[in-house]
Design a protein around this motif. Sequence first.
Motif, PDB file in Angstrom:
ATOM      1  N   THR A   1      78.315 -31.440  71.464  1.00 21.52           N
ATOM      2  CA  THR A   1      78.353 -32.740  71.934  1.00 21.52           C
ATOM      3  C   THR A   1      79.209 -33.088  73.199  1.00 21.52           C
ATOM      4  N   HIS A   2      78.799 -34.085  73.921  1.00 23.02           N
ATOM      5  CA  HIS A   2      79.758 -34.534  74.786  1.00 23.02           C
ATOM      6  C   HIS A   2      81.164 -34.981  74.404  1.00 23.02           C
ATOM      7  N   TRP A   3      81.108 -35.578  73.252  1.00 26.21           N
ATOM      8  CA  TRP A   3      82.421 -35.943  73.007  1.00 26.21           C
ATOM      9  C   TRP A   3      83.494 -34.958  72.487  1.00 26.21           C
ATOM     10  N   GLU A   4      83.160 -33.827  72.093  1.00 27.10           N
ATOM     11  CA  GLU A   4      83.642 -32.665  71.889  1.00 27.10           C
ATOM     12  C   GLU A   4      84.010 -31.951  73.341  1.00 27.10           C
ATOM     13  N   SER A   5      83.372 -31.810  74.290  1.00 28.17           N
ATOM     14  CA  SER A   5      83.534 -31.642  75.500  1.00 28.17           C
ATOM     15  C   SER A   5      84.684 -32.290  76.136  1.00 28.17           C
ATOM     16  N   LEU A   6      84.809 -33.748  75.806  1.00 27.61           N
ATOM     17  CA  LEU A   6      85.701 -34.617  76.420  1.00 27.61           C
ATOM     18  C   LEU A   6      86.856 -34.253  75.950  1.00 27.61           C
ATOM     19  N   GLN A   7      87.169 -33.836  74.532  1.00 22.03           N
ATOM     20  CA  GLN A   7      88.322 -33.642  73.806  1.00 22.03           C
ATOM     21  C   GLN A   7      88.961 -32.348  74.310  1.00 22.03           C
ATOM     22  N   ALA A   8      88.142 -31.171  74.498  1.00 19.35           N
ATOM     23  CA  ALA A   8      88.458 -29.871  74.911  1.00 19.35           C
ATOM     24  C   ALA A   8      89.072 -30.085  76.524  1.00 19.35           C
ATOM     25  N   VAL A   9      88.257 -30.688  77.285  1.00 22.89           N
ATOM     26  CA  VAL A   9      88.706 -30.769  78.676  1.00 22.89           C
ATOM     27  C   VAL A   9      90.342 -31.361  78.923  1.00 22.89           C
ATOM     28  N   LYS A  10      90.497 -32.225  77.920  1.00 23.92           N
ATOM     29  CA  LYS A  10      91.900 -32.864  78.072  1.00 23.92           C
ATOM     30  C   LYS A  10      92.785 -31.605  77.541  1.00 23.92           C
TER      31      LYS A  10
ATOM     32  N   LEU B   1      83.310 -43.541  70.476  1.00 29.00           N
ATOM     33  CA  LEU B   1      82.144 -42.795  70.120  1.00 29.00           C
ATOM     34  C   LEU B   1      81.536 -44.121  69.198  1.00 29.00           C
ATOM     35  N   CYS B   2      80.203 -44.308  69.235  1.00 30.94           N
ATOM     36  CA  CYS B   2      79.597 -45.652  68.722  1.00 30.94           C
ATOM     37  C   CYS B   2      78.454 -45.019  68.191  1.00 30.94           C
ATOM     38  N   GLY B   3      78.230 -45.506  66.752  1.00 29.52           N
ATOM     39  CA  GLY B   3      77.137 -45.002  65.875  1.00 29.52           C
ATOM     40  C   GLY B   3      75.980 -45.891  65.950  1.00 29.52           C
ATOM     41  N   THR B   4      76.106 -47.228  66.776  1.00 26.11           N
ATOM     42  CA  THR B   4      74.739 -47.882  66.650  1.00 26.11           C
ATOM     43  C   THR B   4      74.997 -48.908  68.009  1.00 26.11           C
ATOM     44  N   ILE B   5      73.709 -49.423  68.460  1.00 24.45           N
ATOM     45  CA  ILE B   5      73.735 -50.231  69.699  1.00 24.45           C
ATOM     46  C   ILE B   5      74.559 -51.430  69.691  1.00 24.45           C
ATOM     47  N   ASP B   6      74.769 -51.796  68.326  1.00 26.52           N
ATOM     48  CA  ASP B   6      75.587 -52.960  67.979  1.00 26.52           C
ATOM     49  C   ASP B   6      77.016 -52.542  68.425  1.00 26.52           C
ATOM     50  N   GLU B   7      77.478 -51.644  67.994  1.00 25.07           N
ATOM     51  CA  GLU B   7      78.874 -50.956  68.352  1.00 25.07           C
ATOM     52  C   GLU B   7      79.020 -50.937  70.111  1.00 25.07           C
ATOM     53  N   VAL B   8      77.813 -50.342  70.536  1.00 26.74           N
ATOM     54  CA  VAL B   8      77.797 -50.252  72.349  1.00 26.74           C
ATOM     55  C   VAL B   8      78.063 -51.790  72.785  1.00 26.74           C
ATOM     56  N   LEU B   9      77.336 -52.670  72.088  1.00 25.74           N
ATOM     57  CA  LEU B   9      77.434 -54.127  72.841  1.00 25.74           C
ATOM     58  C   LEU B   9      78.830 -54.699  72.508  1.00 25.74           C
TER      59      LEU B   9
ATOM     60  N   ARG C   1      64.992 -44.016  70.164  1.00 24.55           N
ATOM     61  CA  ARG C   1      64.696 -43.842  68.927  1.00 24.55           C
ATOM     62  C   ARG C   1      63.215 -43.215  68.863  1.00 24.55           C
ATOM     63  N   LYS C   2      62.360 -43.801  69.658  1.00 26.73           N
ATOM     64  CA  LYS C   2      61.106 -43.420  69.468  1.00 26.73           C
ATOM     65  C   LYS C   2      60.942 -41.916  69.963  1.00 26.73           C
ATOM     66  N   ALA C   3      61.832 -41.592  70.799  1.00 27.31           N
ATOM     67  CA  ALA C   3      61.778 -39.884  71.276  1.00 27.31           C
ATOM     68  C   ALA C   3      62.381 -39.015  70.412  1.00 27.31           C
ATOM     69  N   ILE C   4      63.738 -39.675  69.683  1.00 26.68           N
ATOM     70  CA  ILE C   4      64.248 -38.322  68.920  1.00 26.68           C
ATOM     71  C   ILE C   4      64.583 -38.897  67.535  1.00 26.68           C
ATOM     72  N   GLY C   5      64.106 -40.079  67.041  1.00 26.14           N
ATOM     73  CA  GLY C   5      64.455 -40.503  65.700  1.00 26.14           C
ATOM     74  C   GLY C   5      65.824 -41.498  65.835  1.00 26.14           C
ATOM     75  N   ASP C   6      66.125 -41.851  64.457  1.00 29.95           N
ATOM     76  CA  ASP C   6      67.495 -42.669  64.409  1.00 29.95           C
ATOM     77  C   ASP C   6      68.792 -42.074  64.336  1.00 29.95           C
ATOM     78  N   ASN C   7      68.880 -40.454  64.071  1.00 28.21           N
ATOM     79  CA  ASN C   7      69.848 -40.020  63.939  1.00 28.21           C
ATOM     80  C   ASN C   7      70.600 -39.466  65.132  1.00 28.21           C
ATOM     81  N   PHE C   8      71.467 -40.570  65.768  1.00 27.48           N
ATOM     82  CA  PHE C   8      72.027 -39.955  66.925  1.00 27.48           C
ATOM     83  C   PHE C   8      73.347 -40.763  67.281  1.00 27.48           C
ATOM     84  N   GLU C   9      74.156 -40.596  68.247  1.00 25.42           N
ATOM     85  CA  GLU C   9      75.369 -41.364  68.416  1.00 25.42           C
ATOM     86  C   GLU C   9      75.478 -41.656  70.084  1.00 25.42           C
ATOM     87  N   TYR C  10      76.129 -42.727  70.558  1.00 20.45           N
ATOM     88  CA  TYR C  10      76.346 -43.022  71.536  1.00 20.45           C
ATOM     89  C   TYR C  10      77.838 -42.601  72.127  1.00 20.45           C
TER      90      TYR C  10
END
Length: 670
Positions: free
Chosen positions: A236-245, A257-265, A101-110
Motif C-alpha cells: 500500500t501507499h500508506w506503508e510506503s509513506l511510513q517506510a520512507v520516513k 488514511l480514510c475508509g470512506t468518502i465521508d471521511e475524505v470530505l 466502486r464500480k471498477a474494484i468494488g467496495d473494499n478499498f481505502e483512500y
Amino acid sequence: MSAAEAKKQIQALTTELKQHNYNYYVLAMPTISDFDFDKKLEQLNKLEREFPEFADPDSPTQKVGGDITKEFVTVRHRWPMLSLGNTYNEQELLEFDQRIRKAIGDNFEYVCELKFDGLSMSLTYEQGKLVRAVTRGDGVQGDEVTTNVRTINTIPKRLHEGNYPDYFDIRGEVFMHRKAFERLNNERLENGEVAYANPRNFASGTIKMQDSAEVARRPLDCFLYFLYTEKPLFKTHWESLQAVKTWGFHVNDHSRLCGTIDEVLQFIAKWDKDRFDLSYDIDGIVIKINNYSQQQELGFTAKSPRWAISYKFKAERVETELISVSYQVGRTGAVTPVANLKPVLLAGTTVKRATLHNANEILRLDLHEGDTVFVEKGGEIIPKIISVNPDKRKSESLPIVYRTTCPVCNTHLERKEGEAAFYCPNDEGCRPQIVGKMQHFIGRKAMNIDGLGDETIEALYTRGYIRHISDIYKLHDRAEELKQMERFGDKSITNMLDGIEKSKQMPFEKVLFGLGIRYIGETVAKKLAMHFKTIDHLMAATQEELTAAEEIGERIAQSITEYFSNEKHRQEIEKLKELGLQFVAEEKEVKLASEKLTGQSFIISGVFEKFSRDELKDLIELNGGKILSSISAKLNYLVAGDNMGPAKLEKAQKLNIPIISDEELLAMIY
C-alpha cells in the motif's frame, strides 16, 4: 455553434492556455488563477471533443506541464510525471468514488494528502545516495537541477540504514515557507528588484537559478510523497509513506488514511479552514487509492492516473469598497487600470489594490464609483475584482469611464482594432515608457549590463543624465557627475561603466530584443536576426518580406514596420551603431558531419525512447537537413515517435508525406 466559430474559439483558447502554461512552468510568473485556468482547459477540452478536426496536436489538453527551459540538461523520466485530474466540488468527488466502486468494488481505502503549492521534483537514489534531481518539465522529460537541490537541507544526500532498494525514484514538492518568502521578497524590493507574487513562484524561480550558491542562500524545503521502484516493496501507499520516513525522507505529518468518502470530505473541510494556520501554502487535497494492486487495476488515462484526484480549494473571496481607479503606463505604452480598495484581509495578506486588466473588464463588471466589490486572490497571485454587489450600489453612483488621455503625459490614448488594451503613443516623451524601455534594455535577457539596475536607471533619468538608450553609452563622459549621486562610490561607478562597455559585444539578436519593439520577444528577435542578418535589411523590409520570415505573422510585421517608420527610432539606431553596438548577425560556421540530408526537410513529433527531439533536430541539421515548423506540401519527412498528435499524423497522411521512425532516420545517415 458553427464549425467556423468552434475553430476560432479552439485556436484562441489554445494560444492563451499555452502562454499561461509557459508563464506558470517556465517563467514561474503566472497571470491567471488555477481555477480560471482549469475552467478554460475544460472549455477547450469540450470543444475539442465536439470538433476533433480543429484540435491542435500540441494542445494544452494533451500536455502535462510546461516547456523545458534551455538552461539545464534535459533528462527523460524513468517513470513519467503525470498530472492529476482536478475538481472543485464535492459532487464530482462523490462521482469519482462511485467510479472507483464500480471498477474494484467496495473494499478499498483512500490516502488523503495536503496538496502543496510548490514545484514538483523527482529524486533518483542509487545505493542510498542522491544522484539526480529533475523537474516535472513536460511530464516525459525535465530539467536536471541536482546541484541546486543538494542545497535543500531537508532532502537527504545519503540515506539512513534501511531496507531500501539499490535504485528508486521518489517524488515530492519543493516549496518555500511564507516567513522566508516575506523576508527575501523585502530584500528584493530594497535592492530595486521585482518582487515575486507568492512563495511558489519564488521557489520555482530559485530552483532554476544557475548559481547554486545563491540557491543555498534561499531557504527551500521539500515534502516527499510517492515512491517508484522496479519491484514492489509494499502493498500500500500508506506503508510506503511510513517506510520512507524511516529512511530519512521529510514526509508531511498531516496525511490521513480514510475508509470512506465521508471521511475524505471531513478531511477536506478541516483543511479548507485550517490551511491559513500552516507555515506554507497549500491549494487543495490529493486523494489516492491506497492499495497498489487496486491502483494497477484502475490504470491510467493518457495524462493522469484513474486512481487519484486532486480537490482544489476555491480561491478565498472577500467583499470590500472601491475607493478609486488609477492607471499605470507600461514600457510598451499599454495603460492598465488598477482598482484602489478599502484595505481588506485576504488569504493571509492585506489587499489594497486589484488589477482591472483593461477597459473591457470595467465594462464587463459594470463598475461604478464607490461600488462594493468581491475580490479574489486565486492561486495567491495578484488580487482581482470578480464581481460587483449591485444591492449595495448608491443610486447617485456614476459608472467608471475609462480615461481617454495618458495619466502621465496627457497624450490622447489609442486602441488598435482587435486589441483590448489602450496605448499611449508618446513613447519618446512619456516617462514610464522611456524609463521602462531603458530598464528592459539593460535586463538579463537583453543586454545584461552588470552594475546597472532598474533603480539606477530611475535615478539617472531623474537627474537628466539619460533620456534615450544611447545616453547609457555616453555615461563615461559624466564620471565626475556620477560621484555626486547618493550611494555611488568609485567602485560601483567603475563596475557600471565596465558593464556598459562590455555590453557592446552582445549579439544583434540581444540588441534587437532590447529595443523593446512591441511583440518582439527573445525567440522572435532571434528568428528576425537569423533571417535578415542586419538591422538595415530589417528596417528596409516590407510587410510581405517580413511575413515570409519563419514564424512572423501580420501583427508582428505591422509592429516592426510602424516602429521603423518613426524617424526618431531610426535616428536612435544610427547613434547606437556609431557607439559600437552589434547590428549584424554573427555568421556561425557550421561544420557538417555529412551532406546526406541536404535538400531534405523534416518535422519531429512525439516522444522517442533513445533520443530527445532536440538531439534528433541537431542530428538532421549536422547532416545538411532542414527543420520546418509546420506540415505542408514542402515537407519531405515526418519523424514520428510515441504519443504523436493525431491531427499532425492525419495531415501528413493526406499530403502523402513519408512518415519515418527515428531508426529509419538513422539509416538515412549511417
